[in-house]
Design a protein around this motif. Structure first.
Motif, PDB file in Angstrom:
ATOM      1  N   ASP A 124       0.849  -1.196   0.000  1.00 21.59           N
ATOM      2  CA  ASP A 124       0.000   0.000   0.000  1.00 21.59           C
ATOM      3  C   ASP A 124       0.885   1.246   0.000  1.00 21.59           C
ATOM      4  O   ASP A 124       1.935   1.287   0.615  1.00 21.59           O
ATOM      5  CB  ASP A 124      -0.873  -0.025   1.259  1.00 21.59           C
ATOM      6  CG  ASP A 124      -1.997   0.992   1.180  1.00 21.59           C
ATOM      7  OD1 ASP A 124      -2.105   1.709   0.175  1.00 21.59           O
ATOM      8  OD2 ASP A 124      -2.771   1.052   2.152  1.00 21.59           O
ATOM      9  N   GLY A 125       0.422   2.262  -0.716  1.00 18.35           N
ATOM     10  CA  GLY A 125       1.128   3.536  -0.684  1.00 18.35           C
ATOM     11  C   GLY A 125       2.413   3.520  -1.478  1.00 18.35           C
ATOM     12  O   GLY A 125       3.317   4.295  -1.210  1.00 18.35           O
ATOM     13  N   VAL A 126       2.501   2.656  -2.476  1.00 11.87           N
ATOM     14  CA  VAL A 126       3.718   2.615  -3.287  1.00 11.87           C
ATOM     15  C   VAL A 126       3.332   2.832  -4.738  1.00 11.87           C
ATOM     16  O   VAL A 126       3.397   3.946  -5.247  1.00 11.87           O
ATOM     17  CB  VAL A 126       4.489   1.285  -3.091  1.00 11.87           C
ATOM     18  CG1 VAL A 126       5.799   1.317  -3.854  1.00 11.87           C
ATOM     19  CG2 VAL A 126       4.737   1.040  -1.605  1.00 11.87           C
ATOM     20  N   ASP A 127       2.837   1.783  -5.393  1.00  6.72           N
ATOM     21  CA  ASP A 127       2.585   1.874  -6.835  1.00  6.72           C
ATOM     22  C   ASP A 127       1.193   1.355  -7.165  1.00  6.72           C
ATOM     23  O   ASP A 127       0.988   0.144  -7.242  1.00  6.72           O
ATOM     24  CB  ASP A 127       3.661   1.059  -7.569  1.00  6.72           C
ATOM     25  CG  ASP A 127       3.437   1.060  -9.073  1.00  6.72           C
ATOM     26  OD1 ASP A 127       2.598   1.851  -9.565  1.00  6.72           O
ATOM     27  OD2 ASP A 127       4.089   0.257  -9.763  1.00  6.72           O
ATOM     28  N   PRO A 128       0.213   2.255  -7.351  1.00  3.02           N
ATOM     29  CA  PRO A 128      -1.125   1.763  -7.703  1.00  3.02           C
ATOM     30  C   PRO A 128      -1.111   1.064  -9.059  1.00  3.02           C
ATOM     31  O   PRO A 128      -1.970   0.236  -9.347  1.00  3.02           O
ATOM     32  CB  PRO A 128      -1.981   3.029  -7.743  1.00  3.02           C
ATOM     33  CG  PRO A 128      -1.027   4.143  -7.953  1.00  3.02           C
ATOM     34  CD  PRO A 128       0.274   3.728  -7.337  1.00  3.02           C
ATOM     35  N   MET A 131      -1.065  -2.664  -8.644  1.00  2.79           N
ATOM     36  CA  MET A 131      -2.377  -3.222  -8.319  1.00  2.79           C
ATOM     37  C   MET A 131      -3.277  -3.231  -9.558  1.00  2.79           C
ATOM     38  O   MET A 131      -4.012  -4.180  -9.799  1.00  2.79           O
ATOM     39  CB  MET A 131      -3.012  -2.437  -7.171  1.00  2.79           C
ATOM     40  CG  MET A 131      -4.373  -2.952  -6.732  1.00  2.79           C
ATOM     41  SD  MET A 131      -4.416  -4.704  -6.234  1.00  2.79           S
ATOM     42  CE  MET A 131      -4.350  -4.558  -4.452  1.00  2.79           C
ATOM     43  N   TYR A 157     -10.942  -2.859  -2.376  1.00  7.33           N
ATOM     44  CA  TYR A 157     -11.259  -2.312  -3.694  1.00  7.33           C
ATOM     45  C   TYR A 157     -11.618  -3.445  -4.666  1.00  7.33           C
ATOM     46  O   TYR A 157     -12.557  -3.308  -5.454  1.00  7.33           O
ATOM     47  CB  TYR A 157     -10.059  -1.522  -4.208  1.00  7.33           C
ATOM     48  CG  TYR A 157     -10.271  -0.900  -5.570  1.00  7.33           C
ATOM     49  CD1 TYR A 157     -10.968   0.294  -5.709  1.00  7.33           C
ATOM     50  CD2 TYR A 157      -9.763  -1.508  -6.716  1.00  7.33           C
ATOM     51  CE1 TYR A 157     -11.158   0.862  -6.953  1.00  7.33           C
ATOM     52  CE2 TYR A 157      -9.948  -0.940  -7.969  1.00  7.33           C
ATOM     53  CZ  TYR A 157     -10.651   0.249  -8.084  1.00  7.33           C
ATOM     54  OH  TYR A 157     -10.838   0.813  -9.313  1.00  7.33           O
TER      55      TYR A 157
ATOM     56  N   ALA B  92      -4.045   7.268  -3.907  1.00  9.54           N
ATOM     57  CA  ALA B  92      -2.804   6.642  -4.351  1.00  9.54           C
ATOM     58  C   ALA B  92      -1.596   7.471  -3.944  1.00  9.54           C
ATOM     59  O   ALA B  92      -1.721   8.641  -3.569  1.00  9.54           O
ATOM     60  CB  ALA B  92      -2.838   6.474  -5.857  1.00  9.54           C
ATOM     61  N   ASP B  93      -0.421   6.855  -4.057  1.00 10.33           N
ATOM     62  CA  ASP B  93       0.779   7.575  -3.659  1.00 10.33           C
ATOM     63  C   ASP B  93       1.066   8.769  -4.577  1.00 10.33           C
ATOM     64  O   ASP B  93       1.691   9.738  -4.144  1.00 10.33           O
ATOM     65  CB  ASP B  93       1.977   6.622  -3.612  1.00 10.33           C
ATOM     66  CG  ASP B  93       2.764   6.841  -2.328  1.00 10.33           C
ATOM     67  OD1 ASP B  93       2.135   6.958  -1.260  1.00 10.33           O
ATOM     68  OD2 ASP B  93       3.998   6.945  -2.404  1.00 10.33           O
ATOM     69  N   ARG B  96      -0.492  11.596  -2.870  1.00 12.57           N
ATOM     70  CA  ARG B  96       0.322  11.986  -1.697  1.00 12.57           C
ATOM     71  C   ARG B  96       1.540  12.790  -2.133  1.00 12.57           C
ATOM     72  O   ARG B  96       1.880  13.799  -1.529  1.00 12.57           O
ATOM     73  CB  ARG B  96       0.797  10.735  -0.936  1.00 12.57           C
ATOM     74  CG  ARG B  96      -0.299  10.049  -0.168  1.00 12.57           C
ATOM     75  CD  ARG B  96       0.208   8.918   0.731  1.00 12.57           C
ATOM     76  NE  ARG B  96      -0.961   8.186   1.181  1.00 12.57           N
ATOM     77  CZ  ARG B  96      -1.512   7.183   0.509  1.00 12.57           C
ATOM     78  NH1 ARG B  96      -0.969   6.728  -0.602  1.00 12.57           N
ATOM     79  NH2 ARG B  96      -2.610   6.624   0.959  1.00 12.57           N
ATOM     80  N   ALA B 109       0.462   5.752   3.991  1.00 12.31           N
ATOM     81  CA  ALA B 109      -0.592   4.738   3.872  1.00 12.31           C
ATOM     82  C   ALA B 109      -0.314   3.560   4.794  1.00 12.31           C
ATOM     83  O   ALA B 109      -1.217   2.995   5.409  1.00 12.31           O
ATOM     84  CB  ALA B 109      -0.693   4.246   2.432  1.00 12.31           C
ATOM     85  N   HIS B 154      -6.062   0.344  -3.203  1.00 16.09           N
ATOM     86  CA  HIS B 154      -5.762  -0.399  -1.980  1.00 16.09           C
ATOM     87  C   HIS B 154      -6.778  -0.084  -0.888  1.00 16.09           C
ATOM     88  O   HIS B 154      -6.484  -0.204   0.309  1.00 16.09           O
ATOM     89  CB  HIS B 154      -4.353  -0.068  -1.497  1.00 16.09           C
ATOM     90  CG  HIS B 154      -3.282  -0.550  -2.436  1.00 16.09           C
ATOM     91  ND1 HIS B 154      -2.824   0.220  -3.482  1.00 16.09           N
ATOM     92  CD2 HIS B 154      -2.627  -1.726  -2.512  1.00 16.09           C
ATOM     93  CE1 HIS B 154      -1.898  -0.472  -4.148  1.00 16.09           C
ATOM     94  NE2 HIS B 154      -1.765  -1.652  -3.574  1.00 16.09           N
ATOM     95  N   LYS B 159      -9.593   1.929   6.165  1.00 17.57           N
ATOM     96  CA  LYS B 159      -9.342   3.273   5.627  1.00 17.57           C
ATOM     97  C   LYS B 159     -10.624   4.104   5.616  1.00 17.57           C
ATOM     98  O   LYS B 159     -10.603   5.296   5.941  1.00 17.57           O
ATOM     99  CB  LYS B 159      -8.799   3.183   4.200  1.00 17.57           C
ATOM    100  CG  LYS B 159      -7.335   2.805   4.116  1.00 17.57           C
ATOM    101  CD  LYS B 159      -6.888   2.971   2.664  1.00 17.57           C
ATOM    102  CE  LYS B 159      -5.421   2.652   2.478  1.00 17.57           C
ATOM    103  NZ  LYS B 159      -5.038   2.785   1.053  1.00 17.57           N
TER     104      LYS B 159
END
Lengths: 294, 294
Positions: A124-128, A131, A157, B92-93, B96, B109, B154, B159
């Protein structure tokens, strides 16, 4: 035999705390030959789970007198023609169990598309994009014929996406209830209605709702009691859910104002949401004319 | 210098496929001294990611001519008074990063409450009680002052719960966009609007929206071009998003109907959603009077 239907959480108990006079009120009604039902919009637990809880709290009851939105949803599905054959539940296992108990096949949560992302996609919080690539690469099974949505504390999701895919492919769209919030010890969590709203926006379709304020839950209790023309009283703490549903089945709606929220909503209530009686404690039930002589 | 603002996905490319005449149309406009901007509601990627994509696809462009809803959201936050100090992003990042780039602190995240459930609570389709106990047992940090919602592949229940808690505690509620669906290769996935709807239901509050159909994205492009009174043309494939936003900034709205969806929505469009011009291909741009002589 007259019928009393009680909302559970906030009326008879709050968390592990039994509300004042709850045991006495239920005993007194049963002694006076009232048929006492318990009705909850919560779909995460089975009726058996509620039976255990009621017994732990010393509130009595048996399986036949407990109606949950999960249980009512299962029976709603059972009566549909054509009867669903393949149900996707976005919800808890209690809801899946109630639907399986009426002989309808339900997909396992653990086997839904997207439930096992590889580590790089799961991060999570890196590369959507990772996903997205994973979701797009999935081999999708045939869409289910029915989607049932309830409260799902394991919502992801990917689950919303699978519900969207099924409904856009033509699946029926049912929900156990539309509660905005789920009151737990010391705070609120999102209710089933938040998940329903997400899927409604994703699909442009509106769900058929089973729980309160729809009448199905109380209708099920009345049907179970075997008489549809006697006196029915509903005791609940919500104007928009309990009182509206009470009036839709011709019952007397008694609002119990145990918190600030109830008093505020009482001032705003209009139409079917206006209670017939308002009490501050379960002890006050017995001064109401509906309970004269009990 | 006149300004052309292009929606990207569905207009200039679809997935990895460049649309017919896209390169030629952009080159021709630039040669005729038009200022060419790219505007997308997608908030998952940064402007740098889009720059790379545009260059890979041979569509040119530079950072200053790319406006995403994430970027516009960051600049909207930067201009707010009081300026946010502590932002929770459900998104998404890329979103951010855009907000951090304007000097505003954003929570990671991976460190949000509920992001690391123990195995028994994480197990899906078994016991929602375990997840409830885990969520209720969390030590919650002070609530953030602002919640920003975008597309979050994610997304989890935890959340949504954290956003609900923050907003009920008084945090401002902003969203990058309200898109219902996110078109990807061969299918639709849920759009940011589905997550916004869930949080709106959970809180009873309405989000301030930055992306199209709101005017902020196009306003940002016009501001960047340094002239607010010249000719502005928007080319997009959505009546409800691109055409409405075009009209809110006084631009000419050109709808490109590359799929069945656009033709259907064109028939239903009313008010600000009605395009000023309709074309079937980017080649047809140059027969429009707005582009006379280009």
């Amino acid at each position: 035999m007259p019928i009393a239907i009680f909302d559970m959480d906030g009326v008879l108990y709050r968390g592990a705390q039994v509300m004042p006079h709850a045991r006495e009120a239920l005993d007194r009604l049963r002694s006076a030959q009232w048929d006492v039902f318990f009705a909850t919009n919560n779909s995460t637990a089975t009726r058996m789970d509620y039976l255990r809880l009621l017994q732990q709290l010393g509130l009595g009851g048996d399986l036949d007198h407990i109606v949950t939105s999960g249980y009512a949803t299962a029976h709603y599905l059972e009566r549909r023609r054509p009867k669903p054959k393949d149900v996707l539940v976005i919800g808890a296992d209690g809801l899946r169990q109630e639907i399986r108990a009426v002989g309808i096949a339900v997909r396992d949560a653990d086997e839904l598309p997207g439930s096992h992302p590889p580590p790089e996609a799961a991060a999570d919080g890196v590369d959507p994009g990772a996903m997205r690539r994973y979701l797009v690469s999935l081999e999708l099974p045939p869409a289910p014929d029915t989607v049932v949505v309830g409260l799902d504390l394991h919502l992801t999701y990917a689950k919303v996406a699978e519900a969207q895919r099924a409904i856009l492919a033509g699946a029926d769209f049912i929900c156990s209830n539309r509660d905005r919030a789920y009151p737990v010890e010391g705070r609120l969590l999102p209710g089933a209605g938040t998940i329903v709203a997400a899927i409604e926006v994703a699909t442009g379709k509106k769900a058929v709702c089973i729980g309160k304020p729809e009448p199905f839950l109380f209708e099920e209790a009345i049907r179970r009691a075997g008489k549809e023309d006697g006196r029915v009283v509903v005791v609940g703490d919500s104007t928009d859910y309990d009182m509206v549903a009470a009036h839709r089945v011709g019952a007397v709606g008694v609002l119990i104002t145990t918190g600030l929220t109830e008093k505020e909503s009482l001032q705003k209530a209009s139409g079917d949401a206006v209670p017939d009686r308002v009490i501050g404690s379960l002890e006050d039930l017995f001064v109401l004319p509906e309970f004269a002589g009990v």
